[in-house]
Design a protein around this motif. Structure first.
Motif, short mmCIF file in Angstrom:
data_model
loop_
_atom_site.label_atom_id
_atom_site.label_comp_id
_atom_site.label_asym_id
_atom_site.label_seq_id
_atom_site.Cartn_x
_atom_site.Cartn_y
_atom_site.Cartn_z
N MET A 1 -23.26 -8.69 -16.86
CA MET A 1 -22.03 -8.25 -17.50
C MET A 1 -22.27 -6.99 -18.32
SD MET A 1 -20.18 -11.81 -18.58
CE MET A 1 -18.62 -11.10 -18.95
N LEU A 2 -23.48 -6.87 -18.85
CA LEU A 2 -23.79 -5.69 -19.65
C LEU A 2 -23.76 -4.41 -18.81
CD1 LEU A 2 -24.67 -4.61 -22.40
CD2 LEU A 2 -27.02 -4.97 -21.70
N LEU A 3 -24.33 -4.47 -17.62
CA LEU A 3 -24.29 -3.29 -16.75
C LEU A 3 -22.87 -3.03 -16.24
CD1 LEU A 3 -27.61 -3.52 -14.77
CD2 LEU A 3 -26.90 -1.75 -16.35
N GLY A 4 -22.10 -4.07 -16.03
CA GLY A 4 -20.70 -3.87 -15.65
C GLY A 4 -19.92 -3.19 -16.76
N GLY A 5 -20.19 -3.59 -18.01
CA GLY A 5 -19.56 -2.93 -19.15
C GLY A 5 -19.98 -1.48 -19.26
N LEU A 6 -21.26 -1.21 -18.98
CA LEU A 6 -21.74 0.16 -19.01
C LEU A 6 -21.06 0.99 -17.92
CD1 LEU A 6 -23.74 2.31 -20.07
CD2 LEU A 6 -25.35 1.45 -18.36
N GLY A 7 -20.96 0.42 -16.73
CA GLY A 7 -20.27 1.12 -15.65
C GLY A 7 -18.80 1.34 -15.97
N GLY A 8 -18.16 0.34 -16.59
CA GLY A 8 -16.76 0.48 -16.98
C GLY A 8 -16.56 1.55 -18.04
N PHE A 9 -17.56 1.76 -18.90
CA PHE A 9 -17.48 2.81 -19.90
C PHE A 9 -17.72 4.18 -19.29
CE2 PHE A 9 -19.63 5.51 -23.06
CZ PHE A 9 -18.58 5.66 -23.96
N GLY B 1 -14.85 -3.63 -16.78
CA GLY B 1 -16.09 -3.49 -16.02
C GLY B 1 -16.99 -4.71 -16.16
N ALA B 2 -17.06 -5.26 -17.39
CA ALA B 2 -17.87 -6.45 -17.61
C ALA B 2 -17.31 -7.65 -16.86
CB ALA B 2 -17.96 -6.75 -19.10
N LEU B 3 -16.00 -7.71 -16.70
CA LEU B 3 -15.40 -8.80 -15.94
C LEU B 3 -15.48 -8.57 -14.44
CD1 LEU B 3 -12.25 -9.49 -18.12
CD2 LEU B 3 -14.35 -10.83 -18.00
N ALA B 4 -15.49 -7.32 -14.03
CA ALA B 4 -15.57 -7.01 -12.60
C ALA B 4 -16.98 -7.21 -12.04
CB ALA B 4 -15.13 -5.57 -12.34
N ALA B 5 -18.00 -7.09 -12.89
CA ALA B 5 -19.38 -7.20 -12.42
C ALA B 5 -19.70 -8.58 -11.87
CB ALA B 5 -20.35 -6.80 -13.53
N PRO B 6 -19.46 -9.69 -12.60
CA PRO B 6 -19.75 -11.00 -11.99
C PRO B 6 -18.86 -11.29 -10.79
CG PRO B 6 -19.29 -11.25 -14.33
CD PRO B 6 -19.07 -9.82 -13.98
N GLY B 7 -17.63 -10.82 -10.84
CA GLY B 7 -16.75 -11.00 -9.68
C GLY B 7 -17.29 -10.26 -8.47
N ILE C 1 -31.31 -4.99 -7.03
CA ILE C 1 -30.12 -4.85 -6.19
C ILE C 1 -28.90 -5.47 -6.88
CG2 ILE C 1 -29.07 -5.53 -4.00
CD1 ILE C 1 -31.82 -5.27 -2.73
N SER C 2 -29.10 -6.61 -7.53
CA SER C 2 -27.99 -7.25 -8.26
C SER C 2 -27.52 -6.39 -9.41
CB SER C 2 -28.42 -8.62 -8.79
OG SER C 2 -28.78 -9.46 -7.74
N LEU C 3 -28.46 -5.78 -10.12
CA LEU C 3 -28.10 -4.91 -11.23
C LEU C 3 -27.33 -3.68 -10.73
CD1 LEU C 3 -31.41 -5.11 -13.27
CD2 LEU C 3 -29.28 -6.34 -13.69
N ALA C 4 -27.74 -3.14 -9.60
CA ALA C 4 -27.04 -1.99 -9.03
C ALA C 4 -25.63 -2.38 -8.58
CB ALA C 4 -27.83 -1.41 -7.86
N VAL C 5 -25.49 -3.55 -7.98
CA VAL C 5 -24.16 -4.03 -7.56
C VAL C 5 -23.26 -4.25 -8.77
CG1 VAL C 5 -22.95 -5.96 -6.49
CG2 VAL C 5 -24.93 -4.97 -5.37
N ALA C 6 -23.82 -4.82 -9.84
CA ALA C 6 -23.03 -5.04 -11.06
C ALA C 6 -22.58 -3.72 -11.67
CB ALA C 6 -23.84 -5.85 -12.07
N LEU C 7 -23.47 -2.74 -11.71
CA LEU C 7 -23.11 -1.42 -12.23
C LEU C 7 -22.04 -0.76 -11.37
CD1 LEU C 7 -23.81 0.75 -14.39
CD2 LEU C 7 -25.41 1.69 -12.73
N PHE C 8 -22.18 -0.88 -10.05
CA PHE C 8 -21.20 -0.31 -9.13
C PHE C 8 -19.82 -0.94 -9.33
CE2 PHE C 8 -18.95 -0.84 -5.07
CZ PHE C 8 -18.62 0.48 -4.83
N PHE C 9 -19.76 -2.27 -9.39
CA PHE C 9 -18.47 -2.91 -9.57
C PHE C 9 -17.89 -2.65 -10.95
CE2 PHE C 9 -19.42 -5.18 -5.69
CZ PHE C 9 -18.17 -5.33 -5.13
N GLY C 10 -18.73 -2.53 -11.97
CA GLY C 10 -18.23 -2.16 -13.29
C GLY C 10 -17.66 -0.76 -13.30
N PHE C 11 -18.34 0.16 -12.62
CA PHE C 11 -17.87 1.54 -12.53
C PHE C 11 -16.58 1.61 -11.72
CE2 PHE C 11 -17.86 5.85 -10.79
CZ PHE C 11 -18.13 6.59 -11.93
#
Length: 115
Positions: free
Chosen positions: A1-9, A35-41, A73-83
Motif C-alpha cells: 500500500m505504501l508504494l501504491g500511495g507513492l505512485g498515487g502521489f 493509489g494506496a487502495l488501487a495497489a492491493p486491488g 515484481i509485486s512492488l513494481a505492480v503495486a507502484l504501477f497500479f498506484g500511479f
C-alpha cells in the motif's frame, strides 16, 4: 500500500511539473489514498489473471503477486497500479457517464438549408 500511495502521489505531481494541467491541493492530497487502495486491488487482479485456469498472464505473476507482496515484481505492480489509479478512476467515470442518460438533453434541429 505504501508504494501504491507513492505512485498515487507521483501521478498528479508529474502532471503539475510537466504543466499539462493545473491541479488543486485536494487532488494532491487524495491521490495517494486512491493509489494506496488501487495497489492491493491491482495485485489481486494480477493474481486472478495469472490463475492457471484463466492463464492470461505468465506463471511468474502467479508466484510474485498477492501471495508474495515483498517480491520486486509485486512492488513494481503495486507502484504501477498506484500511479495508474487516477487513470482507472477516469475510465470508470467515463464509463458510468455513458450509462446514465443526461436529463433534458434533446436533439436540436440544425440550421435550415438555404438555396
Amino acid at each position: 500500500m505504501l508504494l501504491g500511495g507513492l505512485g498515487g502521489f507521483l501521478s498528479p505531481l508529474i502532471g503539475v511539473m510537466r504543466s499539462q494541467r493545473p491541479t488543486s491541493w485536494g487532488v494532491l492530497v487524495l491521490a495517494p489514498v486512491g493509489g494506496a487502495l488501487a495497489a492491493p486491488g491491482g495485485l489481486f487482479l494480477v493474481r486472478m489473471l495469472a490463475d492457471p485456469e484463466l492463464n492470461l498472464l505468465a506463471q511468474v505473476f502467479l508466484h510474485n503477486s498477492w501471495g508474495a507482496p515483498a517480491q520486486p515484481i509485486s512492488l513494481a505492480v503495486a507502484l504501477f497500479f498506484g500511479f495508474s489509479g487516477t487513470l482507472f478512476s477516469r475510465l470508470a467515470l467515463a464509463a458510468t457517464g455513458q450509462l446514465v442518460p443526461t436529463a433534458g438533453r434533446t436533439a436540436r434541429p440544425g440550421p435550415p438549408n438555404r438555396p
